[in-house]
Design a protein around this motif. Sequence first.
Motif, PDB file in Angstrom:
ATOM      1  N   GLN A   2       8.828 -37.097  57.753  1.00 35.20           N
ATOM      2  CA  GLN A   2       7.572 -36.923  56.852  1.00 35.20           C
ATOM      3  C   GLN A   2       6.834 -35.627  57.707  1.00 35.20           C
ATOM      4  O   GLN A   2       5.982 -35.586  58.631  1.00 35.20           O
ATOM      5  CB  GLN A   2       6.422 -36.464  56.082  1.00 35.20           C
ATOM      6  N   ASP A   4       4.276 -31.492  57.555  1.00 43.14           N
ATOM      7  CA  ASP A   4       3.551 -30.752  56.762  1.00 43.14           C
ATOM      8  C   ASP A   4       4.222 -29.560  56.201  1.00 43.14           C
ATOM      9  O   ASP A   4       4.353 -29.284  55.074  1.00 43.14           O
ATOM     10  CB  ASP A   4       2.094 -30.162  57.740  1.00 43.14           C
ATOM     11  N   GLU A 122      13.373 -28.074  46.203  1.00 41.92           N
ATOM     12  CA  GLU A 122      12.152 -28.649  46.425  1.00 41.92           C
ATOM     13  C   GLU A 122      11.559 -29.311  44.919  1.00 41.92           C
ATOM     14  O   GLU A 122      12.029 -28.783  44.183  1.00 41.92           O
ATOM     15  CB  GLU A 122      11.784 -26.851  46.274  1.00 41.92           C
ATOM     16  N   THR A 123      10.712 -30.269  45.167  1.00 38.71           N
ATOM     17  CA  THR A 123       9.834 -30.574  43.755  1.00 38.71           C
ATOM     18  C   THR A 123       8.855 -29.742  43.503  1.00 38.71           C
ATOM     19  O   THR A 123       7.888 -29.297  44.235  1.00 38.71           O
ATOM     20  CB  THR A 123      10.101 -32.272  43.738  1.00 38.71           C
ATOM     21  N   GLU A 124       8.069 -30.364  42.988  1.00 39.15           N
ATOM     22  CA  GLU A 124       6.547 -30.033  42.109  1.00 39.15           C
ATOM     23  C   GLU A 124       6.062 -30.988  43.370  1.00 39.15           C
ATOM     24  O   GLU A 124       4.397 -30.103  43.812  1.00 39.15           O
ATOM     25  CB  GLU A 124       6.148 -30.316  40.970  1.00 39.15           C
ATOM     26  N   THR A 125       5.967 -31.628  44.064  1.00 37.26           N
ATOM     27  CA  THR A 125       5.067 -32.160  45.177  1.00 37.26           C
ATOM     28  C   THR A 125       5.817 -32.165  46.508  1.00 37.26           C
ATOM     29  O   THR A 125       4.911 -32.328  47.509  1.00 37.26           O
ATOM     30  CB  THR A 125       5.121 -33.955  44.745  1.00 37.26           C
ATOM     31  N   GLY A 126       7.067 -31.563  47.029  1.00 31.76           N
ATOM     32  CA  GLY A 126       7.403 -31.382  48.025  1.00 31.76           C
ATOM     33  C   GLY A 126       8.287 -30.815  48.146  1.00 31.76           C
ATOM     34  O   GLY A 126       9.366 -30.064  47.678  1.00 31.76           O
ATOM     35  N   GLU A 138      11.873 -34.190  55.534  1.00 34.41           N
ATOM     36  CA  GLU A 138      10.490 -34.276  54.281  1.00 34.41           C
ATOM     37  C   GLU A 138       9.574 -33.477  54.546  1.00 34.41           C
ATOM     38  O   GLU A 138       8.882 -33.513  55.157  1.00 34.41           O
ATOM     39  CB  GLU A 138      10.010 -35.500  54.042  1.00 34.41           C
ATOM     40  N   SER A 140       5.874 -30.615  53.186  1.00 38.85           N
ATOM     41  CA  SER A 140       5.162 -30.082  51.956  1.00 38.85           C
ATOM     42  C   SER A 140       4.940 -28.771  51.883  1.00 38.85           C
ATOM     43  O   SER A 140       4.698 -28.621  51.194  1.00 38.85           O
ATOM     44  CB  SER A 140       3.301 -30.301  52.306  1.00 38.85           C
ATOM     45  N   ARG A 260       6.512 -22.079  44.600  1.00 36.64           N
ATOM     46  CA  ARG A 260       5.570 -23.359  44.531  1.00 36.64           C
ATOM     47  C   ARG A 260       5.605 -23.893  46.233  1.00 36.64           C
ATOM     48  O   ARG A 260       3.898 -24.313  46.180  1.00 36.64           O
ATOM     49  CB  ARG A 260       5.942 -23.980  43.512  1.00 36.64           C
ATOM     50  N   ARG A 261       6.575 -23.610  46.753  1.00 35.93           N
ATOM     51  CA  ARG A 261       6.435 -24.360  48.151  1.00 35.93           C
ATOM     52  C   ARG A 261       6.571 -24.032  49.457  1.00 35.93           C
ATOM     53  O   ARG A 261       7.150 -23.955  49.967  1.00 35.93           O
ATOM     54  CB  ARG A 261       6.359 -26.112  48.036  1.00 35.93           C
TER      55      ARG A 261
END
Length: 377
Positions: A2, A4, A122-126, A138, A140, A260-261
């Motif tokens: 993981q 950032d 990409e998803t809403e959370t990462g 993975e 953010s 979004r990210r």
Amino acid sequence: MQYDVLICGAGPAGSTCGRLLARQGFKVAIFDRARFPRYKPCGGGLTGKAQGELEKGWEDLVEDTTHEVVFYHRQEQPLRVTSDRPVVRMVSRERLDAWLLEGAIKAGVTVRDGYPLAVVTETETGVAVGGVDGHTWEGSFLVGADGARSLVRRSLPFQTGGTAGITLECEMPLDAGHLASYRGQVHLSYGGIPSGYGWVFPKGDHLSVGIGSFTRQVKGLRRYFDTFCRGLGLKVPANLRCRGAVIPAAGGQGGVFHTRRALLVGDAAGLVDPFSGEGIYYALRSGRLAATAIQTAADGGGGLEAYSRQLNDELLQPLHYARRIARVVYALTPVVHRLVTANPEVARRLVEVLFGGATYADLWHYLRERYAIFRLA
């Protein structure tokens, strides 16, 4: 693992973004399919604007400082423009990019070069990227700095414009005596290739010689290259290796460079000057803007949409004028060269734009006021 921020691409845009974020405490990983240092087809000219985006130490990379630009029409009718200030400073992209990446590593960035990616999601959370070896990483936030054929751009719903052109470039060795005659000069010739030009840039022990077209419809690029070299009296060695590259020239129109990210920077965002082909400044600047946008979003200051607005206002809007000038110049090169020869002030103002002391909007308004061919464009 993981992180950032995941950055795809270790060129100037990706390394700049990664370095700035790591200094602010972000855990950053950069991926690139090439093993660094790596050769990059590029003239390697640092304009005044590009120099302003670099941190101290870049001066050690300079291989030549130019004060004179020689314009040609089809390798003939030279027009010389001399400047008291340096027009561009010449560097090797191999060394520049390695230096920028080393700066990112010193700031704490994890770098995986020689590591091709196969999947971007990409998803809403990462966000996540997957290597060809099956490993998944993975984060953010994601930055697409992976060039003209960007996997990130193709994988996520960005909206970019512009056109794709092509270049052919080589490093031509010369003996010291012959090379000395090119020191301090940039040679630019238009009219010999559709919608583009040829260049000769002096480097440490060779010349960077190339041609480029802002359309991919040109056929027989090597033939144009050989003609260009012959016209300037450059003998092409039989074993000379030339490399091609795609130019993702900006259209000067607004685009959507965020999701979004995720963000696009540099060549992946199509940020190349549609008149000169310069991309280094736009890579460095967009990398810096992306780092700021991610830091603001991470601090709860809103989404990434401000990045697209800033890119459109600061970088793309001026390039709208560059594209308008290019459309006239490359369509009417004989007329334009006669015009420039009769009024060298036009060429001097163009050199000012290249240096960074004036803008394309300034040049466009100057040309429109004086010449009908630009008013009709």
